[in-house]
Design a protein around this motif. Structure first.
Motif: not given
Length: 378
Positions: A308-328
């Motif tokens: 999880s730490e390496n995926l940089y989740p959004h800091e907002t509560q509503i998007l805390h389970n979404t990564s900021q990274v464009d995977v590909e």
């Protein structure tokens, strides 16, 4: 000249529409059979939160429906239609003030009654059955259940009378062009053996539970949905035929963190024509998931909760389970730790079922026009 009411008290129709003629002139009779026998049986009980003027409009529409003069009378039908639309418009405003959870259920019921009365008027006029189904769907999506879920039962009747025309040559050409554009821009990633998600053929429930579900290990299950009718029946044409005119909620956009992402209501046909798109954001769910591939292929990556730490989740509560990274196409300057995030991957094909354990981050990209069915549980 007005006509007498039916023995049950409901106005009858002697002027079938073109749709009714093609369906054996039975549509209105079939719809009428679903309604209460008398207007007294169609109760309009609401709390004091619904204004008397609105209740009066509901009663007026009901009385027109059950009156001695048939809805085949142009003036009566037009009046009933106008009253129904006033009810719909006014209750729609009530539904869209404030947050949805704060909308009183009675106003949702008012909206559904407005849709019901409008549908009954439309069944007695020259018009499209598909348009009538759309009004029913709006009542189901935005309203509340009324009269033992009558809008669902009306849709079932309407669909039996709905005729499906063949797609035009122009439509077929456009569909072919859309498929070609999608395929021309699709790259199929290579998957290293050490990254590949393991596969398991028809395991017992006990084996799956002990070796994968409890220890939360991803696995591809094969041979467990081959008997599903959808594995043989589903296609774009089939979905158009059974549900093309149905109105559904749709999430529009490639990822729900983009500014242009939105939610809207549209028919399944419109969705197929306009928005067969890829989902390429990465996030996780607080539930186990079985991801069943029915049509086409999907490229899927899974990251364990430890990453999880390496995926940089959004800091907002509503998007805390979404990564900021464009995977590909990651920005490693902005997200340097993503480069060391370990993952498993697969290309999921029709008939395969991917078990995604709780809180596993998952990234999904369609490689073809594809459809999947998901199940979640705790």
């Amino acid at each position: 000249m007005s006509q007498p009411s039916s023995p049950e008290g409901l106005a009858t129709s002697s002027c079938p529409t073109a749709d009714q003629v093609s369906a054996g002139n039975t549509l209105w009779a079939d719809i009428r059979a679903l309604l209460p026998n008398t207007k007294e049986d169609l109760k309009l009980d609401f709390s004091e939160k619904v204004e008397e003027s609105v209740i009066s409009l509901l009663q007026q529409a009901r009385d027109l429906l059950y009156g001695a003069e048939s809805l085949c009378s142009g003036s009566t039908r037009e009046t009933c239609l106008q009253v129904s639309e006033i009810i719909i418009d006014y209750s729609w405003e009530k539904l869209n003030i404030g947050t949805w959870r704060d909308v009183d259920k009675d106003w949702r019921r008012v909206y559904s009654y407005g849709c019901l009365f409008k549908v009954l008027c439309m069944c007695n006029e020259q018009g499209s059955i598909a348009d009538t189904i759309r009004i029913c769907d709006m009542g189901l999506l935005m309203g509340a259940s009324i009269l033992d879920n009558i809008l669902v039962r009306i849709i079932n009747v309407l669909q039996k009378h709905l005729t499906y025309g063949k797609r035009s040559a122009e439509e077929d050409t456009k569909e072919g062009q859309r498929k070609k554009i999608r395929n021309d821009h699709t790259t199929v990633p290579s998957i290293k053996s050490e990254e590949a998600i393991p596969r398991l053929h028809c395991p017992s429930l006990e084996h799956f539970r002990e070796n994968y579900m409890i220890p939360t290990k991803p696995v591809i299950l094969e041979g467990i949905v081959d008997h599903w009718p959808c594995m043989k029946k589903w296609s774009l044409d089939y979905l158009r035929q059974i549900a093309g005119c149905r109105t559904v909620p749709v999430e529009v956009g490639s990822r729900y963190t983009d500014e242009e992402w939105s939610q809207t209501l549209m028919t399944v046909n419109d969705f197929i024509d306009q928005y067969i798109v890829n989902k390429n954001s990465i996030g996780y769910l607080a539930q186990h998931q079985l991801f069943d591939q029915v049509i086409g292929r999907k490229y899927i990556r899974l990251y364990s909760p430890q990453e999880s730490e390496n995926l940089y989740p959004h800091e907002t509560q509503i998007l805390h389970n979404t990564s900021q990274v464009d995977v590909e196409d990651p920005d490693l300057v902005k997200f340097p730790k993503f480069e060391r995030a370990a993952f498993q991957a697969c290309i999921l094909t029709p008939g395969q079922v991917l078990f995604i354990p709780v809180k596993y981050w998952h990234y999904v990209r369609s490689l073809d026009v594809s459809f999947s069915v998901s199940f979640w549980w705790l």
